[in-house]
Motif scaffolding. Structure first.
Motif, short mmCIF file in Angstrom:
data_model
loop_
_atom_site.label_atom_id
_atom_site.label_comp_id
_atom_site.label_asym_id
_atom_site.label_seq_id
_atom_site.Cartn_x
_atom_site.Cartn_y
_atom_site.Cartn_z
N ILE A 6 0.85 -1.19 0.00
CA ILE A 6 0.00 0.00 0.00
C ILE A 6 0.88 1.23 0.00
O ILE A 6 2.04 1.19 0.39
CB ILE A 6 -0.96 0.04 1.21
N LYS A 7 0.31 2.30 -0.44
CA LYS A 7 0.93 3.62 -0.32
C LYS A 7 -0.06 4.46 0.48
O LYS A 7 -1.27 4.35 0.28
CB LYS A 7 1.20 4.22 -1.69
N LEU A 8 0.46 5.24 1.41
CA LEU A 8 -0.45 6.06 2.20
C LEU A 8 0.14 7.42 2.47
O LEU A 8 1.35 7.62 2.40
CB LEU A 8 -0.85 5.35 3.49
N ARG A 9 -0.77 8.35 2.76
CA ARG A 9 -0.39 9.72 3.11
C ARG A 9 -0.84 9.96 4.53
O ARG A 9 -2.02 9.85 4.85
CB ARG A 9 -1.06 10.73 2.19
N ILE A 10 0.13 10.24 5.39
CA ILE A 10 -0.19 10.57 6.77
C ILE A 10 -0.16 12.09 6.89
O ILE A 10 0.89 12.71 6.73
CB ILE A 10 0.79 9.91 7.75
N PRO A 11 -1.32 12.71 7.17
CA PRO A 11 -1.36 14.17 7.26
C PRO A 11 -0.55 14.69 8.44
O PRO A 11 -0.32 13.98 9.43
CB PRO A 11 -2.85 14.48 7.41
N ILE B 245 9.00 -0.78 5.37
CA ILE B 245 8.89 0.54 4.73
C ILE B 245 9.73 0.47 3.47
O ILE B 245 10.96 0.46 3.52
CB ILE B 245 9.37 1.66 5.66
N VAL B 246 9.06 0.40 2.33
CA VAL B 246 9.74 0.29 1.04
C VAL B 246 10.35 1.63 0.66
O VAL B 246 11.48 1.72 0.20
CB VAL B 246 8.76 -0.21 -0.05
N SER B 247 9.58 2.72 0.87
CA SER B 247 10.08 4.07 0.64
C SER B 247 9.23 5.03 1.45
O SER B 247 8.11 4.72 1.84
CB SER B 247 10.06 4.43 -0.85
N ALA B 248 9.79 6.22 1.70
CA ALA B 248 9.06 7.20 2.49
C ALA B 248 9.61 8.60 2.23
O ALA B 248 10.77 8.76 1.89
CB ALA B 248 9.18 6.88 3.98
N THR B 249 8.72 9.57 2.40
CA THR B 249 9.11 10.97 2.35
C THR B 249 8.46 11.65 3.55
O THR B 249 7.24 11.67 3.66
CB THR B 249 8.62 11.65 1.06
N GLY C 258 3.24 13.14 5.24
CA GLY C 258 4.26 12.12 5.05
C GLY C 258 3.72 11.06 4.11
O GLY C 258 2.57 10.65 4.22
N TRP C 259 4.54 10.64 3.16
CA TRP C 259 4.14 9.62 2.18
C TRP C 259 4.94 8.37 2.42
O TRP C 259 6.16 8.42 2.59
CB TRP C 259 4.41 10.14 0.77
N PHE C 260 4.25 7.23 2.46
CA PHE C 260 4.89 5.95 2.73
C PHE C 260 4.44 4.90 1.74
O PHE C 260 3.26 4.83 1.40
CB PHE C 260 4.54 5.46 4.15
N HIS C 261 5.37 4.08 1.31
CA HIS C 261 5.07 2.86 0.55
C HIS C 261 5.42 1.74 1.50
O HIS C 261 6.58 1.56 1.87
CB HIS C 261 5.91 2.81 -0.73
N LEU C 262 4.40 0.98 1.91
CA LEU C 262 4.58 -0.08 2.89
C LEU C 262 4.26 -1.44 2.28
O LEU C 262 3.34 -1.57 1.48
CB LEU C 262 3.65 0.12 4.10
#
Length: 89
Positions: free
Chosen positions: A12-17, A39-43, A51-55
């Motif tokens: 999944i990819k998610l955006r944590i406000p 955590i595959v990638s994150a910003t 915050g953007w995460f690819h999990l």
């Protein structure tokens, strides 16, 4: 009927406000729902907004469903990768 406990992998990819940056969202996926989280990638940065995460999540179908419901309850935007035939739930 027996519970299916076979592990499933879900990307999944998610955006944590920004207002949830102090909430241990990813830690809760592990502690509350028993998932293995990679955590595959994150910003994420200080004063960077969302915050953007690819999990990559690993757990059984029930664990994944309740964990995704938790993220939805927090109003976190989720993008699910199209599962292949071996990882769908």
């Amino acid at each position: 009927m027996p519970v299916d406990t076979r592990p499933i992998t879900k990307d999944i990819k998610l955006r944590i406000p920004e207002e949830l940056h102090n909430e241990p969202v990813i830690s809760n996926l592990i502690a509350r729902y028993g998932l293995v989280v990679n955590i595959v990638s994150a910003t994420l940065g200080i004063n960077a907004g969302s915050g953007w995460f690819h999990l990559s999540l690993i757990g059984n179908a029930a664990q994944l469903q309740t964990a995704l419901a938790y993220l939805n309850d927090l109003d976190i935007e989720i993008w699910e990768d199209h599962p292949d035939s071996n990882t769908a739930f």
